[in-house]
Design a protein around this motif. Structure first.
Motif, PDB file in Angstrom:
ATOM      1  N   CYS A  97      29.470  20.680 -18.740  1.00 13.90           N
ATOM      2  CA  CYS A  97      29.151  20.894 -17.335  1.00 13.90           C
ATOM      3  C   CYS A  97      29.435  22.375 -17.074  1.00 13.90           C
ATOM      4  O   CYS A  97      30.589  22.807 -17.125  1.00 13.90           O
ATOM      5  N   TYR A  98      28.396  23.153 -16.823  1.00 18.93           N
ATOM      6  CA  TYR A  98      28.592  24.604 -16.798  1.00 18.93           C
ATOM      7  C   TYR A  98      28.529  25.223 -15.406  1.00 18.93           C
ATOM      8  O   TYR A  98      28.768  26.418 -15.246  1.00 18.93           O
ATOM      9  N   LYS A  99      28.202  24.424 -14.386  1.00 21.23           N
ATOM     10  CA  LYS A  99      28.203  24.956 -13.021  1.00 21.23           C
ATOM     11  C   LYS A  99      28.313  23.824 -12.023  1.00 21.23           C
ATOM     12  O   LYS A  99      27.631  22.805 -12.155  1.00 21.23           O
ATOM     13  N   ILE A 100      29.176  23.995 -11.017  1.00 17.25           N
ATOM     14  CA  ILE A 100      29.311  23.029  -9.924  1.00 17.25           C
ATOM     15  C   ILE A 100      29.471  23.820  -8.630  1.00 17.25           C
ATOM     16  O   ILE A 100      30.311  24.712  -8.532  1.00 17.25           O
ATOM     17  N   GLU A 101      28.667  23.464  -7.633  1.00 24.33           N
ATOM     18  CA  GLU A 101      28.738  24.124  -6.337  1.00 24.33           C
ATOM     19  C   GLU A 101      28.632  23.087  -5.223  1.00 24.33           C
ATOM     20  O   GLU A 101      28.136  21.976  -5.426  1.00 24.33           O
ATOM     21  N   LEU A 102      29.093  23.465  -4.060  1.00 25.44           N
ATOM     22  CA  LEU A 102      28.752  22.816  -2.798  1.00 25.44           C
ATOM     23  C   LEU A 102      27.976  23.837  -1.980  1.00 25.44           C
ATOM     24  O   LEU A 102      28.274  25.032  -2.027  1.00 25.44           O
ATOM     25  N   TRP A 103      27.012  23.352  -1.204  1.00 26.41           N
ATOM     26  CA  TRP A 103      26.205  24.292  -0.437  1.00 26.41           C
ATOM     27  C   TRP A 103      25.951  23.701   0.945  1.00 26.41           C
ATOM     28  O   TRP A 103      25.360  22.637   1.078  1.00 26.41           O
ATOM     29  N   ALA A 104      26.433  24.396   1.951  1.00 27.09           N
ATOM     30  CA  ALA A 104      26.235  23.987   3.343  1.00 27.09           C
ATOM     31  C   ALA A 104      25.287  24.962   4.025  1.00 27.09           C
ATOM     32  O   ALA A 104      25.392  26.182   3.847  1.00 27.09           O
ATOM     33  N   LYS A 105      24.364  24.412   4.808  1.00 24.26           N
ATOM     34  CA  LYS A 105      23.462  25.226   5.613  1.00 24.26           C
ATOM     35  C   LYS A 105      23.439  24.673   7.033  1.00 24.26           C
ATOM     36  O   LYS A 105      23.468  23.448   7.219  1.00 24.26           O
ATOM     37  N   TYR A 106      23.364  25.581   8.008  1.00 22.40           N
ATOM     38  CA  TYR A 106      23.304  25.197   9.414  1.00 22.40           C
ATOM     39  C   TYR A 106      22.091  25.874  10.056  1.00 22.40           C
ATOM     40  O   TYR A 106      21.906  27.095   9.908  1.00 22.40           O
ATOM     41  N   ALA A 107      21.292  25.098  10.749  1.00 28.80           N
ATOM     42  CA  ALA A 107      20.090  25.637  11.379  1.00 28.80           C
ATOM     43  C   ALA A 107      20.431  26.806  12.296  1.00 28.80           C
ATOM     44  O   ALA A 107      21.373  26.734  13.087  1.00 28.80           O
ATOM     45  N   GLY A 108      19.669  27.882  12.154  1.00 27.84           N
ATOM     46  CA  GLY A 108      19.844  29.036  13.014  1.00 27.84           C
ATOM     47  C   GLY A 108      20.859  30.040  12.534  1.00 27.84           C
ATOM     48  O   GLY A 108      20.924  31.157  13.073  1.00 27.84           O
ATOM     49  N   ALA A 109      21.655  29.675  11.531  1.00 28.53           N
ATOM     50  CA  ALA A 109      22.657  30.627  11.031  1.00 28.53           C
ATOM     51  C   ALA A 109      21.982  31.846  10.428  1.00 28.53           C
ATOM     52  O   ALA A 109      22.425  32.981  10.604  1.00 28.53           O
ATOM     53  N   ILE A 110      20.865  31.606   9.710  1.00 28.64           N
ATOM     54  CA  ILE A 110      20.106  32.663   9.055  1.00 28.64           C
ATOM     55  C   ILE A 110      18.757  32.075   8.669  1.00 28.64           C
ATOM     56  O   ILE A 110      18.570  30.847   8.705  1.00 28.64           O
ATOM     57  N   ASP A 111      17.807  32.921   8.320  1.00 22.80           N
ATOM     58  CA  ASP A 111      16.513  32.439   7.838  1.00 22.80           C
ATOM     59  C   ASP A 111      16.674  32.003   6.380  1.00 22.80           C
ATOM     60  O   ASP A 111      16.987  32.810   5.508  1.00 22.80           O
ATOM     61  N   TYR A 112      16.486  30.725   6.102  1.00 23.41           N
ATOM     62  CA  TYR A 112      16.692  30.185   4.756  1.00 23.41           C
ATOM     63  C   TYR A 112      15.408  30.146   3.928  1.00 23.41           C
ATOM     64  O   TYR A 112      15.436  29.689   2.781  1.00 23.41           O
ATOM     65  N   ASP A 113      14.284  30.610   4.471  1.00 22.32           N
ATOM     66  CA  ASP A 113      13.037  30.593   3.707  1.00 22.32           C
ATOM     67  C   ASP A 113      13.141  31.501   2.487  1.00 22.32           C
ATOM     68  O   ASP A 113      13.679  32.621   2.565  1.00 22.32           O
ATOM     69  N   GLN A 114      12.596  31.053   1.368  1.00 28.10           N
ATOM     70  CA  GLN A 114      12.587  31.830   0.133  1.00 28.10           C
ATOM     71  C   GLN A 114      11.183  31.811  -0.469  1.00 28.10           C
ATOM     72  O   GLN A 114      10.368  30.941  -0.166  1.00 28.10           O
ATOM     73  N   HIS A 115      10.935  32.775  -1.353  1.00 29.41           N
ATOM     74  CA  HIS A 115       9.764  32.680  -2.224  1.00 29.41           C
ATOM     75  C   HIS A 115      10.129  31.768  -3.392  1.00 29.41           C
ATOM     76  O   HIS A 115      11.307  31.497  -3.644  1.00 29.41           O
TER      77      HIS A 115
END
Length: 298
Positions: A97-115
């Motif tokens: 197991c070489y990577k473990i993350e938690l990821w939280a996002k909240y609407a309006g905090a920032i623009d989360y759009d990516q290419h």
């Protein structure tokens, strides 16, 4: 739940698969409750977003790396059906197991759009093989419900991108948007994908929404050109010792723990590892009693 063989095959054929109901209800509920030891509850965040300015610093500001303060979150990372899926996908029991993350996002905090991009660029120092030998298994476990409103991951089936050389890691904004598939599902759903699949993060489509996911990645052991995190660098973080104490020998092995029978284990290492990890059961490694045996070396 055990990932069906057809879904693991779909990862090779399509590049990704989505399975709902992966986590059992108790494991999921416990993990969700433990999120609030790390992140603000959505109602607290949206009551005063300016009180949580760090989430506006970048799209990745909500990332937190393993270990976590609560075993309820840490045990998700070594969920037995996850290990089983990784062993079958990678076709070996010798896995890391070489990577473990938690990821939280909240609407309006920032623009989360990516290419669209391929993840392998920071998972290997070379490139994946086009013949699909030597793969890595990457996944997202959804810890909250994710709908089209909740900034779902967007993945592009391999059949749409086979003409793009694997050495190309990013696209222009908008490329393949017409071919992408939204990864949605109720909390407890798992996305499994390969590191050469084009995918992207998307923005929320409604205010007051949030998304919580746990990315976890596996690779065959011994392929030193693959990886991401160095676990010895994380051992001073809260939750590490509790995690190691609570894990089974098979689960510890995923992090590079010396296996039973390894020349590493002798009377001295058994005694001192017991001191470092109070409460750990070292009998599988040759210890005769539980970890507190090392507290009085005399």
């Amino acid at each position: 739940m055990r990932i069906p063989d057809k879904n693991l095959a779909e990862v090779f054929d399509r590049g990704f698969t989505v399975v709902e109901g992966f986590l059992d209800k108790t494991t999921l509920s416990d993990a969700q409750d433990a999120l609030w030891e790390i992140y603000p509850r959505p109602e607290a965040y949206f009551a005063d977003p300016e009180a949580h300015p760090k989430f506006a610093k970048s799209q990745f500001a909500g990332l937190r790396f393993f270990p976590y303060p609560s075993w309820a979150l840490n045990k998700v990372t070594v969920y037995p059906d996850l290990i089983d899926a990784a062993e079958r996908f990678l076709r070996t029991t010798e896995i890391d197991c070489y990577k473990i993350e938690l990821w939280a996002k909240y609407a309006g905090a920032i623009d989360y759009d990516q290419h669209h991009h391929r993840d392998y660029e920071n998972h290997t120092i070379v490139v994946p093989r086009a013949d699909q030998l030597m793969p890595q298994m990457t996944c997202f476990i959804l810890l909250s419900d994710v709908t089209e409103l909740d900034g779902p991951t967007k993945a592009v089936p391999l059949e749409k991108t086979r003409q793009v050389p694997i050495g190309v890691t990013q696209t222009e904004m908008g490329d393949f948007f017409e071919d992408e598939v939204s990864v949605t599902g109720p909390a407890g759903t798992i996305l499994i994908y390969k590191t050469d699949v084009f995918h992207r993060g998307s923005n929320f489509k409604a205010p007051g929404r949030s998304r919580f996911v746990m990315p976890i990645d596996f690779k065959p052991r011994g392929w030193r050109w693959q990886g991401k995190l160095a676990w010895p660098d994380r051992t001073l973080n809260p939750g590490w010792k509790e995690a190691m104490v609570n894990m089974t020998p098979r689960q510890r092995d995923l992090f590079g723990w010396p296996p039973a029978g390894d020349p590493y284990w002798n009377a001295q290492t058994l005694s001192d590892v017991a001191l470092r990890y109070p409460g750990i059961d070292l009998s599988p490694y040759g210890g005769q009693v539980r970890a507190t045996a090392g507290l009085n070396p005399a």
